[in-house]
Design an enzyme around this catalytic site. Sequence first.
Site, PDB file in Angstrom:
ATOM      1  N   THR A 141      43.955  31.123  43.750  1.00  0.00           N
ATOM      2  CA  THR A 141      43.093  30.296  42.896  1.00  0.00           C
ATOM      3  C   THR A 141      42.445  31.211  41.861  1.00  0.00           C
ATOM      4  O   THR A 141      43.019  31.479  40.822  1.00  0.00           O
ATOM      5  CB  THR A 141      42.051  29.521  43.720  1.00  0.00           C
ATOM      6  OG1 THR A 141      41.373  30.425  44.602  1.00  0.00           O
ATOM      7  CG2 THR A 141      42.719  28.424  44.531  1.00  0.00           C
ATOM      8  N   GLY A 164      41.804  34.543  48.446  1.00  0.00           N
ATOM      9  CA  GLY A 164      40.379  34.360  48.604  1.00  0.00           C
ATOM     10  C   GLY A 164      39.610  35.456  47.910  1.00  0.00           C
ATOM     11  O   GLY A 164      39.887  36.640  48.120  1.00  0.00           O
ATOM     12  N   VAL A 165      38.675  35.065  47.064  1.00  0.00           N
ATOM     13  CA  VAL A 165      37.815  36.030  46.386  1.00  0.00           C
ATOM     14  C   VAL A 165      36.386  35.519  46.274  1.00  0.00           C
ATOM     15  O   VAL A 165      35.484  36.264  45.907  1.00  0.00           O
ATOM     16  CB  VAL A 165      38.348  36.374  44.975  1.00  0.00           C
ATOM     17  CG1 VAL A 165      39.596  37.205  45.055  1.00  0.00           C
ATOM     18  CG2 VAL A 165      38.622  35.106  44.172  1.00  0.00           C
ATOM     19  N   THR A 174      38.963  32.970  57.813  1.00  0.00           N
ATOM     20  CA  THR A 174      38.431  33.318  56.511  1.00  0.00           C
ATOM     21  C   THR A 174      39.468  33.090  55.425  1.00  0.00           C
ATOM     22  O   THR A 174      40.625  33.413  55.613  1.00  0.00           O
ATOM     23  CB  THR A 174      37.956  34.772  56.492  1.00  0.00           C
ATOM     24  OG1 THR A 174      37.386  35.048  55.227  1.00  0.00           O
ATOM     25  CG2 THR A 174      39.055  35.743  56.751  1.00  0.00           C
ATOM     26  N   GLU A 253      35.143  37.815  43.501  1.00  0.00           N
ATOM     27  CA  GLU A 253      34.932  37.276  42.160  1.00  0.00           C
ATOM     28  C   GLU A 253      33.950  38.137  41.368  1.00  0.00           C
ATOM     29  O   GLU A 253      32.797  38.318  41.756  1.00  0.00           O
ATOM     30  CB  GLU A 253      34.425  35.835  42.257  1.00  0.00           C
ATOM     31  CG  GLU A 253      35.520  34.882  42.711  1.00  0.00           C
ATOM     32  CD  GLU A 253      35.051  33.469  42.921  1.00  0.00           C
ATOM     33  OE1 GLU A 253      35.907  32.564  42.870  1.00  0.00           O
ATOM     34  OE2 GLU A 253      33.842  33.256  43.139  1.00  0.00           O
ATOM     35  N   THR A 381      34.718  23.527  34.989  1.00  0.00           N
ATOM     36  CA  THR A 381      34.752  23.136  33.580  1.00  0.00           C
ATOM     37  C   THR A 381      35.700  24.028  32.781  1.00  0.00           C
ATOM     38  O   THR A 381      35.873  23.806  31.612  1.00  0.00           O
ATOM     39  CB  THR A 381      33.336  23.217  32.969  1.00  0.00           C
ATOM     40  OG1 THR A 381      32.813  24.545  33.135  1.00  0.00           O
ATOM     41  CG2 THR A 381      32.423  22.219  33.599  1.00  0.00           C
TER      42      THR A 381
END
Length: 381
Positions: A141, A164-165, A174, A253, A381
């Site tokens: 993602t 995953g981040v 997880t 992230e 967004t």
Amino acid sequence: MSTTVAGFVGVTGNAGVKDGVPDVSLVHATGATTSSAVFTQSLFAGPSVELSRSGDLAALRAVVVVSGNANVATGAQGLADARALRDWAAERAGCAPEQVLVASTGVIGVPYPRQRMTERLAALPAAEPVDLDAVARAIMTTDTTPKVATRDVGGARVVGIAKGVGMIEPDMATMLSFVYTDAEVPAADLDRVFRSVVARTYNAVSVDTDTSTSDTAAIIASGTAGPVDLVELEAALLEVCTALVRMIASDGEGASTLIEVRVTGARDDAQAKLVGKAIVNSPLVKTAVHGADPNWGRVAMAIGKCATETDIRQEDVRIAFGGLETYPTLPTPQVRAQLEEYLRRDEVVIEVDLGVADGAFTVYGCDLTDGYIRINADYTT
């Protein structure tokens, strides 16, 4: 190194959730298997998790993943969509629906584009010998890179992938992570070994203290390579999952620094984990690392937050960064300069000895940057 595993085939493609890039993957075994799986404990777990939990977790044959849409908080329609996805995968894999693990990751609260997905899933080509690097890309993602780790054990291979981040503070599992091996392992032994490894790896990482609604981790063994030594298999699996955890933390992230917190001298391993998580989850510790500020006082603060651990006494605690002690021996100006230089590295180790007993645990996380805020402020967004 090749990311194929004997006894497995797979396919990736676009199901219409994302624009123009792979967003669905199916990996399935060509014969009988043994398996194990663990899932999020979130009260808002999605229908993919609920369906998978109720399946035959000791004999999973297939894993289907949709990325870009978590299919969570989508009501009865979400459950129907998850069932339809599972049925499609079961038909493709030639197995019972209960032998399919379903996973979905991405935006919460948005229904699948059901009609478009149905049309595109039907048009996917037949599965071929699995390319797990391609699968790792298809499940991404906000990840910036695919996460794949491979080890050999005896005559068998172990390949793990993960995504995953963000939204990462595990609770039984997880992110999404799937491990495939051609080793022959009885289901009970595989479950025991996998859960032991999960406790030391996937449940030892945190990016932002938020437990996902979709966390799933599983291992499937095709058995085509024959039996292997269980101790050696667990060691190889631990190496694979640790490598994936380090990739996840490094790719957090907006992150620029992997933080590894090693806690020793605890009453037991559980206490060491509690203290380690308090440190790695502290926004003040995270921002200090990001700014290369050797503010060891923030580490002391994080330890002090564990107020129920009354056997921890500050006069017995030792704190160090990369072997450079900051407490109880306070850093000199020369050591402080060394600390500032050390904290500019891509990976930082914080060491804490509690001076209580011999419990130990290592946790993994990352720094906190303005990049994390930008990514998540604009996520839908």
